[in-house]
Design a protein around this motif. Structure first.
Motif, PDB file in Angstrom:
ATOM      1  N   MET A   1     129.891  29.646  34.184  1.00 12.27           N
ATOM      2  CA  MET A   1     131.235  29.094  34.053  1.00 12.27           C
ATOM      3  C   MET A   1     131.310  27.652  34.562  1.00 12.27           C
ATOM      4  SD  MET A   1     134.851  30.578  35.563  1.00 12.27           S
ATOM      5  CE  MET A   1     134.575  30.143  37.275  1.00 12.27           C
ATOM      6  N   PHE A   2     130.554  27.322  35.623  1.00 16.26           N
ATOM      7  CA  PHE A   2     130.639  25.998  36.231  1.00 16.26           C
ATOM      8  C   PHE A   2     129.498  25.101  35.764  1.00 16.26           C
ATOM      9  CE2 PHE A   2     132.167  29.047  39.535  1.00 16.26           C
ATOM     10  CZ  PHE A   2     133.517  28.751  39.431  1.00 16.26           C
ATOM     11  N   LYS A   3     129.791  23.805  35.657  1.00 18.47           N
ATOM     12  CA  LYS A   3     128.743  22.833  35.353  1.00 18.47           C
ATOM     13  C   LYS A   3     127.987  22.457  36.617  1.00 18.47           C
ATOM     14  CE  LYS A   3     130.189  20.537  31.093  1.00 18.47           C
ATOM     15  NZ  LYS A   3     130.426  19.222  30.447  1.00 18.47           N
ATOM     16  N   ASP A   4     126.715  22.073  36.444  1.00 16.54           N
ATOM     17  CA  ASP A   4     125.877  21.677  37.576  1.00 16.54           C
ATOM     18  C   ASP A   4     126.380  20.350  38.163  1.00 16.54           C
ATOM     19  OD1 ASP A   4     123.409  21.877  39.230  1.00 16.54           O
ATOM     20  OD2 ASP A   4     122.932  20.013  38.181  1.00 16.54           O
ATOM     21  N   THR A   5     126.452  20.275  39.507  1.00 15.69           N
ATOM     22  CA  THR A   5     126.977  19.080  40.186  1.00 15.69           C
ATOM     23  C   THR A   5     125.921  18.358  41.011  1.00 15.69           C
ATOM     24  OG1 THR A   5     127.650  20.399  42.112  1.00 15.69           O
ATOM     25  CG2 THR A   5     129.276  20.124  40.345  1.00 15.69           C
ATOM     26  N   THR A   6     124.660  18.702  40.836  1.00 16.46           N
ATOM     27  CA  THR A   6     123.594  18.144  41.667  1.00 16.46           C
ATOM     28  C   THR A   6     123.609  16.614  41.668  1.00 16.46           C
ATOM     29  OG1 THR A   6     122.202  20.062  41.199  1.00 16.46           O
ATOM     30  CG2 THR A   6     121.106  18.093  42.048  1.00 16.46           C
ATOM     31  N   ALA A   7     123.834  16.004  40.528  1.00 17.91           N
ATOM     32  CA  ALA A   7     123.763  14.543  40.408  1.00 17.91           C
ATOM     33  C   ALA A   7     124.829  13.830  41.247  1.00 17.91           C
ATOM     34  CB  ALA A   7     123.913  14.136  38.943  1.00 17.91           C
ATOM     35  N   TYR A   8     125.901  14.516  41.580  1.00 23.80           N
ATOM     36  CA  TYR A   8     126.971  13.893  42.360  1.00 23.80           C
ATOM     37  C   TYR A   8     126.573  13.658  43.816  1.00 23.80           C
ATOM     38  CZ  TYR A   8     130.587  14.359  38.761  1.00 23.80           C
ATOM     39  OH  TYR A   8     131.346  14.229  37.620  1.00 23.80           O
ATOM     40  N   PHE A   9     125.722  14.523  44.357  1.00 22.16           N
ATOM     41  CA  PHE A   9     125.497  14.507  45.805  1.00 22.16           C
ATOM     42  C   PHE A   9     124.047  14.331  46.242  1.00 22.16           C
ATOM     43  CE2 PHE A   9     129.193  17.385  45.049  1.00 22.16           C
ATOM     44  CZ  PHE A   9     130.172  16.540  45.558  1.00 22.16           C
ATOM     45  N   HIS A  10     123.094  14.718  45.422  1.00 21.63           N
ATOM     46  CA  HIS A  10     121.693  14.720  45.867  1.00 21.63           C
ATOM     47  C   HIS A  10     121.218  13.317  46.255  1.00 21.63           C
ATOM     48  CE1 HIS A  10     117.723  16.543  46.253  1.00 21.63           C
ATOM     49  NE2 HIS A  10     117.235  15.425  45.724  1.00 21.63           N
ATOM     50  N   GLY A  11     120.580  13.220  47.426  1.00 21.28           N
ATOM     51  CA  GLY A  11     120.023  11.954  47.885  1.00 21.28           C
ATOM     52  C   GLY A  11     121.007  11.051  48.611  1.00 21.28           C
ATOM     53  N   ARG A  12     122.220  11.518  48.840  1.00 17.07           N
ATOM     54  CA  ARG A  12     123.223  10.683  49.494  1.00 17.07           C
ATOM     55  C   ARG A  12     123.321  11.006  50.994  1.00 17.07           C
ATOM     56  NH1 ARG A  12     128.690  10.939  46.182  1.00 17.07           N
ATOM     57  NH2 ARG A  12     129.184   9.209  47.588  1.00 17.07           N
ATOM     58  N   THR A  13     123.966  10.094  51.732  1.00 18.47           N
ATOM     59  CA  THR A  13     124.185  10.274  53.170  1.00 18.47           C
ATOM     60  C   THR A  13     125.682  10.412  53.423  1.00 18.47           C
ATOM     61  OG1 THR A  13     122.230   8.988  53.781  1.00 18.47           O
ATOM     62  CG2 THR A  13     123.952   9.233  55.459  1.00 18.47           C
ATOM     63  N   ALA A  14     126.043  11.443  54.168  1.00 20.11           N
ATOM     64  CA  ALA A  14     127.441  11.662  54.549  1.00 20.11           C
ATOM     65  C   ALA A  14     127.594  11.372  56.035  1.00 20.11           C
ATOM     66  CB  ALA A  14     127.865  13.097  54.246  1.00 20.11           C
TER      67      ALA A  14
ATOM     68  N   LEU B   1     133.298  24.811  51.604  1.00 22.43           N
ATOM     69  CA  LEU B   1     133.232  23.445  51.076  1.00 22.43           C
ATOM     70  C   LEU B   1     132.040  23.296  50.134  1.00 22.43           C
ATOM     71  CD1 LEU B   1     134.015  20.431  50.983  1.00 22.43           C
ATOM     72  CD2 LEU B   1     132.589  20.111  53.034  1.00 22.43           C
ATOM     73  N   VAL B   2     130.895  23.798  50.545  1.00 21.78           N
ATOM     74  CA  VAL B   2     129.698  23.706  49.709  1.00 21.78           C
ATOM     75  C   VAL B   2     129.924  24.410  48.370  1.00 21.78           C
ATOM     76  CG1 VAL B   2     127.305  24.500  49.490  1.00 21.78           C
ATOM     77  CG2 VAL B   2     128.082  23.415  51.614  1.00 21.78           C
ATOM     78  N   LYS B   3     130.613  25.549  48.412  1.00 29.89           N
ATOM     79  CA  LYS B   3     130.921  26.271  47.178  1.00 29.89           C
ATOM     80  C   LYS B   3     131.762  25.393  46.245  1.00 29.89           C
ATOM     81  CE  LYS B   3     132.185  30.491  47.767  1.00 29.89           C
ATOM     82  NZ  LYS B   3     133.050  31.678  48.077  1.00 29.89           N
ATOM     83  N   ALA B   4     132.771  24.719  46.817  1.00 33.25           N
ATOM     84  CA  ALA B   4     133.614  23.832  46.003  1.00 33.25           C
ATOM     85  C   ALA B   4     132.803  22.678  45.431  1.00 33.25           C
ATOM     86  CB  ALA B   4     134.770  23.300  46.846  1.00 33.25           C
ATOM     87  N   MET B   5     131.871  22.151  46.221  1.00 34.07           N
ATOM     88  CA  MET B   5     131.036  21.042  45.770  1.00 34.07           C
ATOM     89  C   MET B   5     130.126  21.448  44.614  1.00 34.07           C
ATOM     90  SD  MET B   5     130.086  19.583  49.563  1.00 34.07           S
ATOM     91  CE  MET B   5     128.975  18.268  49.041  1.00 34.07           C
ATOM     92  N   GLN B   6     129.752  22.715  44.565  1.00 32.35           N
ATOM     93  CA  GLN B   6     128.833  23.204  43.544  1.00 32.35           C
ATOM     94  C   GLN B   6     129.531  23.647  42.261  1.00 32.35           C
ATOM     95  OE1 GLN B   6     126.951  26.177  46.108  1.00 32.35           O
ATOM     96  NE2 GLN B   6     125.013  25.073  45.937  1.00 32.35           N
ATOM     97  N   GLN B   7     130.850  23.757  42.304  1.00 36.71           N
ATOM     98  CA  GLN B   7     131.590  24.261  41.152  1.00 36.71           C
ATOM     99  C   GLN B   7     132.125  23.100  40.318  1.00 36.71           C
ATOM    100  OE1 GLN B   7     132.978  28.463  43.268  1.00 36.71           O
ATOM    101  NE2 GLN B   7     134.551  27.063  42.538  1.00 36.71           N
ATOM    102  N   GLY B   8     131.378  22.733  39.289  1.00 33.09           N
ATOM    103  CA  GLY B   8     131.766  21.638  38.415  1.00 33.09           C
ATOM    104  C   GLY B   8     132.683  22.095  37.289  1.00 33.09           C
ATOM    105  N   CYS B   9     133.644  21.265  36.947  1.00 32.83           N
ATOM    106  CA  CYS B   9     134.586  21.589  35.871  1.00 32.83           C
ATOM    107  C   CYS B   9     133.828  21.857  34.568  1.00 32.83           C
ATOM    108  CB  CYS B   9     135.563  20.427  35.686  1.00 32.83           C
ATOM    109  SG  CYS B   9     136.638  20.588  34.237  1.00 32.83           S
ATOM    110  N   PRO B  10     134.119  22.969  33.882  1.00 35.44           N
ATOM    111  CA  PRO B  10     133.429  23.270  32.615  1.00 35.44           C
ATOM    112  C   PRO B  10     133.655  22.207  31.549  1.00 35.44           C
ATOM    113  CG  PRO B  10     134.617  25.193  33.438  1.00 35.44           C
ATOM    114  CD  PRO B  10     135.054  24.029  34.271  1.00 35.44           C
ATOM    115  N   GLN B  11     134.728  21.407  31.688  1.00 34.44           N
ATOM    116  CA  GLN B  11     135.049  20.414  30.663  1.00 34.44           C
ATOM    117  C   GLN B  11     134.486  19.032  30.990  1.00 34.44           C
ATOM    118  OE1 GLN B  11     138.708  20.687  28.283  1.00 34.44           O
ATOM    119  NE2 GLN B  11     139.334  18.757  29.256  1.00 34.44           N
TER     120      GLN B  11
END
Length: 286
Positions: A1-14, A216-226
């Protein structure tokens, strides 16, 4: 159901706004997404409020968390910040029992994104007592997990100007010394003792922060299907699950509605259990 969100966060510093060791549970959870967490050690988060009430919290719980995250972003020039804020009081479903509401916030300036992880838990030692002696104090301390959980001692539950507040008490010797120092400031010999709810002084609370971080991690991993934006989370529950006996609608949830922050795409997902127990039916169990 969810799109992959890896590209949004991988390799970044928070950058994490904390002075109470919250990185112990937040950093490992975000590391699973490829995010490195650094603590903003120079920023005093107590300026946004303290549990001992000597500094009132600025605004609501959500506003305090946002103020922490925004200060981190402005002070460090980073584009990804994490902030956490806790609140203690009567549990919303069990008002006679104390609860811990923990929020963990992610603010992503790069993608104009704000995501929350939230948990409301009955797992807390939040409590207080009026004491007169070390014996009274130790009786209370035994009920709240001391010495693995810290204590705060003061003259009154409402901080009195120019009187000491002793925080982070974790030994009998420290407790005895605090009581001795506070007694001259008390006109009737009574003192106020409470649990220290700061994360580094309260392992129970640290566990609830870990649970909120998992949300929070769950929300970060759940990408909008659209459109793929992270944070495609449930924003509404829809009641009306039919009774298994008579088929009438009940107050039980029949579907959960998800909504995207960016494109406003909406998706309603039925619950896994299609029918409600007749004990929840207004007609079968009036």
């Amino acid at each position: 159901m969810f799109k992959d969100t890896t590209a949004y966060f991988h390799g970044r510093t928070a950058i994490l706004a904390t002075k109470h060791g919250k990185e112990q549970v937040i950093a490992p959870a975000l590391a699973a997404l490829g995010i490195q967490v650094e603590v903003a050690a120079a920023i005093d988060t107590d300026q946004f409020g303290t549990f001992s009430r000597d500094r009132p919290r600025c605004g609501t719980q959500e506003e305090a968390a946002e103020a922490k995250a925004n200060l981190v972003l402005s002070e460090t020039g980073a584009d990804l910040a994490i902030a956490s804020e806790g609140s203690f009081g009567p549990h919303p479903q069990c008002p006679l029992v104390p609860g811990d509401r923990e929020l963990v916030l992610l603010v992503d300036r790069l993608h104009d994104l704000k995501l929350w992880g939230e948990v409301i838990s009955l797992d807390t030692n939040f409590s207080h007592a009026t004491i007169r002696s070390l014996s009274d104090a130790l009786t209370f301390a035994k009920t709240v997990g001391f010495p693995s959980h810290g204590l705060i001692a003061m003259v009154s539950s409402d901080p009195i100007p120019n009187t000491p507040i002793f925080k982070g008490i974790k030994t009998v010797e420290e407790l005895e010394a605090a009581i001795a120092a506070l007694h001259p400031h008390s006109p009737d010999g009574r003192l106020h003792l409470e649990t220290d709810m700061r994360a580094h002084m309260n392992p129970t609370r640290m566990g609830v922060i870990a649970s909120a971080t998992a949300e929070l991690v769950k929300a970060m991993q759940q990408g909008c299907p659209q459109c793929g934006l992270p944070g495609f989370v449930a924003t509404e529950t829809i009641p009306g699950r039919p009774c298994a006996l008579c088929g009438a609608p009940t107050s039980q949830t029949k579907a959960v509605r998800y909504r995207c922050q960016r494109c406003a795409h909406v998706l309603s997902v039925p619950t896994q259990e299609p029918l409600a127990d007749p004990s929840q039916c207004y007609f079968c169990n009036p």
